[in-house]
Scaffold this active site. Structure first.
Site, PDB file in Angstrom:
ATOM      1  CG  HIS A 471      -1.231   6.147   4.361  1.00 45.01           C
ATOM      2  ND1 HIS A 471       0.063   6.403   4.762  1.00 45.01           N
ATOM      3  CD2 HIS A 471      -1.213   4.874   3.874  1.00 45.01           C
ATOM      4  CE1 HIS A 471       0.823   5.348   4.529  1.00 45.01           C
ATOM      5  NE2 HIS A 471       0.066   4.399   3.988  1.00 45.01           N
ATOM      6  CD  GLU A 472      -4.276   2.734   3.207  1.00 46.12           C
ATOM      7  OE1 GLU A 472      -3.894   2.273   2.110  1.00 46.12           O
ATOM      8  OE2 GLU A 472      -3.653   2.535   4.264  1.00 46.12           O
ATOM      9  CG  HIS A 475      -0.864   3.343  -0.894  1.00 43.73           C
ATOM     10  ND1 HIS A 475       0.471   3.247  -1.235  1.00 43.73           N
ATOM     11  CD2 HIS A 475      -0.912   3.107   0.453  1.00 43.73           C
ATOM     12  CE1 HIS A 475       1.192   2.965  -0.170  1.00 43.73           C
ATOM     13  NE2 HIS A 475       0.375   2.873   0.876  1.00 43.73           N
ATOM     14  CG  HIS A 478       1.825   5.111  -6.959  1.00 43.96           C
ATOM     15  ND1 HIS A 478       2.766   4.539  -6.134  1.00 43.96           N
ATOM     16  CD2 HIS A 478       2.489   5.394  -8.101  1.00 43.96           C
ATOM     17  CE1 HIS A 478       3.933   4.490  -6.757  1.00 43.96           C
ATOM     18  NE2 HIS A 478       3.782   4.991  -7.953  1.00 43.96           N
TER      19      HIS A 478
END
Length: 678
Positions: A471-472, A475, A478
């Site tokens: 999940h991290e 990010h 991105h």
């Protein structure tokens, strides 16, 4: 010479953590604010006709070094804080808020911005330039540029108060978390808990110069205890301690602070012409209005509630067999784990040996290589703020000969410490942007709280922690893939209910057998996780999905009601308000001694005020996006290339337009419902 006010003499001008002293911060902030104000004055006093270049573009590039130093300082305040840093934060925050208000309420500057905005048709702007112009104009209006002088002054005071009080909220939660620990001297009290976790508790006791074992409220300590401990009274004690964080009427209590924060936000919204703070926030989100958000949350609630009720009934049957007539919240994790074991013959402790942290990290790095051509090389010559931190230079292959170019720096910080707040997050030290022919690359960080290695074993992750790392890292991708002209539109600078798409999207790969087999290998034997276990992981993907959905919906509904119905708090306690607006999603009896709002850092310290719904909103996006990959191959290079465009575009386009360019259509809520409930 203050090291923070100079161009850093480090590889890629990275943060010089090894040279910064705490006493450097305050003078550096003051000096850099002066420099930034001089840049603003130069824009305002430019005698030339206002243009996109000499106003909007100049403003977008201003204050670069101040931004970098702010990122360094406030990231450390989250990841490696101290009493001294917290004190500096209390001094620095109002100074920065005042600086920000001075810019946003600078009438001469706004007049130039408005002139360019009103004459935008004559500039022949590209999409990104037009987005920058629109966002700049709106940003000033939303910061009070159209208010009279008296109201501007009031808004400035509100902003300063909000800054300080939200900072205090987070400090209280951290202090409250650290203030409690349970010292256990009888090993029988640890019955049911796996030996590896017991070893972890022994190490914690040793660090505190105590015999026996110590359990804390840090998640890697607390969650396993609640999941495995057979001693119900101790589970209750730990759960009460956790639920009392900043809710015990003591030094670190946040109840009054919540009311003050919400009243300040409401005042701010009304001053700017909005009915509520949620209306103010949502104007700039994909969802647009509180009504649409509440409709979205309630639609999901209607569909998920029967599944959640059914799941809880199964748990109650197990508890009843143990003589428990009324199940409580502190029983949930224990019986959920029992049920998961019975249904899928699967528990975290069996899986953990197959997920040593280094292998999981290699897997997520490898996935980024396969999808986007990225590679990661550890750098030992780049300064770090703690010995646990590692730094990687990220490169991207860009031609057929596999030559590669520097793409980003990635800092990873995985283990809990006294000075680190709970949870997991991605952040950045430096944004990406293009200027004077140079593509200035970003410096990104992932911060987590995984179990530390012991003297006998490496850091072994639960499967939930595996998905957290993915999940991290989503990010982080991105941020690392950013390729925009302007820093304010770069990377994760997107609408808040779009920002969770890349993170939640990447979690999906953790459940794909062909990918899992590449890295789920026993840390001692090298044996691949058996097929039947992988199948169980797939089958258990939606285990307790109804419960988890209601939990998230409860947070979202509470957040939205806090930011639309603040007046009700004049005659109600925080606890009464919380119980009222989470009642529809609550599956266990409420306990008068506990409340989650006083430690709800996402909305009272972080950026999720009137935005917590975005986790579920983004789940619709990520389920729909991953369905596209599933239909065409999860490593499909053409679709990966289209997704890379979405990642690299940052906030340069409307998120729905970006999504439709990638997917070919708007996201469908059915994709989420199908994934969650079949």
């Amino acid at each position: 010479m203050n090291i923070l006010t100079e161009k850093f003499n480090t590889p890629y001008h990275s943060a010089p953590f090894n040279s910064i002293k705490n006493e450097d911060y305050l003078p550096a902030f003051k000096e850099l604010i002066q420099k930034s104000e001089a840049e603003i004055d130069a824009i305002v006093n430019n005698p030339d006709e206002p243009t996109f270049e000499n106003v909007i573009e100049a403003l977008a590039y201003s204050g670069e070094q101040l931004d970098v130093v702010s990122n360094i300082f406030f990231n450390l305040n989250s990841a490696e804080t101290s009493d001294e840093i917290q004190q500096i934060a209390q001094e620095v925050s109002p100074i920065l808020t005042e600086y920000s208000s001075k810019i946003s309420q600078n009438e001469a500057l706004f007049n130039k911005i408005r002139k360019v905005y009103d004459e935008k048709e004559k500039y022949n702007l590209n999409d990104e330039q037009e987005m920058l112009l629109n966002e700049t104009y709106k940003g000033f209006v939303r910061s009070g540029a159209l208010l009279n002088e008296e109201d501007k002054e009031q808004l400035k005071k509100i902003s300063m108060d909000l800054s300080l009080k939200s900072l205090q909220f987070g400090q209280n939660v951290l202090a409250s978390t650290n203030a409690y620990f349970k010292h256990i001297t009888n090993k029988e009290d640890l019955a049911g808990i796996p030996e590896a976790i017991i070893d972890q508790y022994a190490e914690e006791a040793k660090e505190r110069n105590l015999d026996g074992w110590v359990v804390t409220l840090q998640y890697p300590s607390y969650i396993p205890f609640m999941t495995y401990a057979e001693n119900r009274e101790l589970r209750k004690e730990l759960a009460l301690a956790n639920g009392k964080k900043s809710f015990d009427g003591g030094e670190f209590d946040n109840q009054q602070l919540i009311k003050e924060l919400l009243n300040l936000k409401q005042q701010k919204a009304e001053l700017l012409g909005y009915t509520s703070y949620a209306d103010f926030v949502l104007e700039e989100r994909m969802a647009k209005s509180p009504v649409k958000v509440l409709d979205f949350l309630n639609e999901l609630l209607t569909k998920a509630k029967p599944y959640a009720d059914q799941e809880i009934e199964e748990l109650k049957a197990l508890a009843k067999a143990d003589g428990i007539e009324e199940m409580q919240g502190y029983d949930h994790a224990f019986y959920a784990e029992k049920l998961r074991k019975a249904k899928f013959d699967l528990n975290d402790e069996e899986l953990k040996p197959y997920f040593p942290l280094n292998q999981v990290q290699d897997a997520v790095f490898g996935l980024a290589g396969k999808l986007f051509g990225l590679s990661f090389e550890e750098r030992n010559d780049i300064p770090k703020y703690h010995e646990d931190v590692k730094v990687y230079e990220v490169k991207e292959a860009f031609d057929s000969a596999q030559a590669s170019s520097y793409k980003a720096l990635l800092y990873v910080d995985y283990f809990p410490r006294k000075g680190k707040r709970a949870g997991a997050w991605m952040t950045s030290y430096k944004n990406q942007y293009k200027k004077n022919g140079e593509n200035s690359r970003p410096h990104i960080s992932i911060v987590c709280n995984f179990s530390k290695p012991t003297k006998d074993t490496p850091s072994l992750l639960t499967f939930q922690e595996v998905t957290t790392l993915f999940h991290e890292f989503g990010h982080a991708l991105h941020g690392m893939m950013a390729d925009t002209q302007y820093p304010t539109l770069s990377g994760t600078s997107v609408k808040w209910d779009f920002v969770e798409l890349p993170s939640q999207f990447l979690e999906n790969f953790c459940y794909e057998p062909e990918f899992l087999k590449t890295f789920a290998k026993h840390y001692k034997t090298g044996a691949v996780l058996p097929d039947e276990k992988i199948e169980k992981i797939e089958q258990s993907k939606n285990f307790m999905e109804g419960y988890q959905t209601l939990r998230q919906l409860g947070f979202g509904l509470l957040d939205m009601n806090y930011h639309t119905k603040v007046a009700e708090l004049e005659n109600e306690s925080v606890k009464e308000f919380e119980d009222k607006y989470t009642k529809a999603t609550t599956l266990y009896p409420s306990n008068a001694e506990t409340a989650m709002s006083p430690s709800f850092s996402h909305i009272f310290q972080g950026g999720y005020s009137a935005g917590y719904y975005s986790y579920k909103w983004a789940e619709v996006l990520d389920a729909d996006a991953f369905q596209y990959f599933k239909e065409n191959g999860i490593f499909n290079p053409e679709i990966a290339a289209k997704y890379k465009v979405l990642l690299s575009s940052g906030g340069t386009k409307d998120p729905m337009e970006l999504y439709k360019n990638f997917r070919g259509s708007e996201p469908k809520v059915e994709s989420l419902l199908k994934r969650a409930f079949g």
